[in-house]
Scaffold this motif. Sequence first.
Motif, short mmCIF file in Angstrom:
data_model
loop_
_atom_site.label_atom_id
_atom_site.label_comp_id
_atom_site.label_asym_id
_atom_site.label_seq_id
_atom_site.Cartn_x
_atom_site.Cartn_y
_atom_site.Cartn_z
N GLU A 255 42.23 -62.82 -4.76
CA GLU A 255 43.44 -63.37 -4.13
C GLU A 255 43.30 -64.86 -3.86
O GLU A 255 44.27 -65.60 -4.00
CB GLU A 255 43.76 -62.61 -2.84
CG GLU A 255 44.20 -61.18 -3.07
CD GLU A 255 45.36 -61.05 -4.06
OE1 GLU A 255 46.35 -61.79 -3.93
OE2 GLU A 255 45.26 -60.21 -4.97
N LYS B 24 43.95 -66.92 -7.26
CA LYS B 24 45.27 -66.90 -7.91
C LYS B 24 46.06 -68.19 -7.69
O LYS B 24 46.59 -68.75 -8.66
CB LYS B 24 46.07 -65.69 -7.46
CG LYS B 24 45.62 -64.41 -8.13
CD LYS B 24 46.48 -63.24 -7.69
CE LYS B 24 46.04 -61.96 -8.36
NZ LYS B 24 46.86 -60.81 -7.92
N ARG C 14 44.95 -71.52 -9.89
CA ARG C 14 44.87 -71.40 -11.34
C ARG C 14 45.02 -72.72 -12.09
O ARG C 14 44.56 -72.84 -13.20
CB ARG C 14 45.87 -70.38 -11.84
CG ARG C 14 47.30 -70.65 -11.46
CD ARG C 14 48.22 -69.55 -11.93
NE ARG C 14 47.89 -68.33 -11.23
CZ ARG C 14 48.74 -67.37 -10.95
NH1 ARG C 14 49.99 -67.47 -11.32
NH2 ARG C 14 48.38 -66.30 -10.32
N TRP D 40 46.36 -61.16 -15.86
CA TRP D 40 46.95 -60.23 -14.91
C TRP D 40 47.73 -59.13 -15.63
O TRP D 40 48.20 -58.20 -15.02
CB TRP D 40 47.82 -60.98 -13.91
CG TRP D 40 47.14 -62.21 -13.41
CD1 TRP D 40 47.62 -63.49 -13.47
CD2 TRP D 40 45.84 -62.32 -12.83
NE1 TRP D 40 46.70 -64.36 -12.96
CE2 TRP D 40 45.60 -63.68 -12.56
CE3 TRP D 40 44.84 -61.40 -12.52
CZ2 TRP D 40 44.43 -64.14 -11.98
CZ3 TRP D 40 43.66 -61.87 -11.94
CH2 TRP D 40 43.47 -63.22 -11.69
#
Length: 192
Positions: A21, A24, A27, A158
Amino acid sequence: MKRLPEVLGYHIENFEKKALEMTKPLRSLKGFYTVSASSMVPLAYKEGVITGMEFLWSHGAVIQAGEFRHGPLEIVESGVPFLFLVPTDSAREITQRALQFVERWKGTAIVLDYADFAMGLHPDLAPFVMFVPLEWFCYYFSVVRITILMTGDITVWWNTDIVNKFTNCIRKGLFTMENSPFLLCIFTKYMG
């Protein structure tokens, strides 16, 4: 010291999802400056230079928190990322001052605070305990980083099971956390 294996085991099992988490929203980063002080400086060096530059192929450098106001503060601006390893010993205050400066000037602050991981262990054990969350963080940062290098598209990870396959290989002992970013690239090319 007797509780160290228990604490490390806890973080191995419980920090992985948090690390995923945390990475993310990062990125688009090309790397980060690692800031710390006292007993965590060698770990900061290992993460910021060896793991960051050598294994993750990203920009990286280490800044001692006490030196922050002697030059490094000049690079703080919006979008410049700093990974803070915050100790709980006498260097905590100076590390937090550097963190507050980055936050005030809109730099990107990523924080791993030993107070959140110590579970009652002595501050001198911080480098041992913090190694685990840092490795999970760097592992998932490498997933993001290598995906961008190879595909230019972060959404690939993902939407596939490559990360799960690769993580299972680490758990089975086929890869280590130390060589995982490099092997991830090979794994993705030939096994993905």
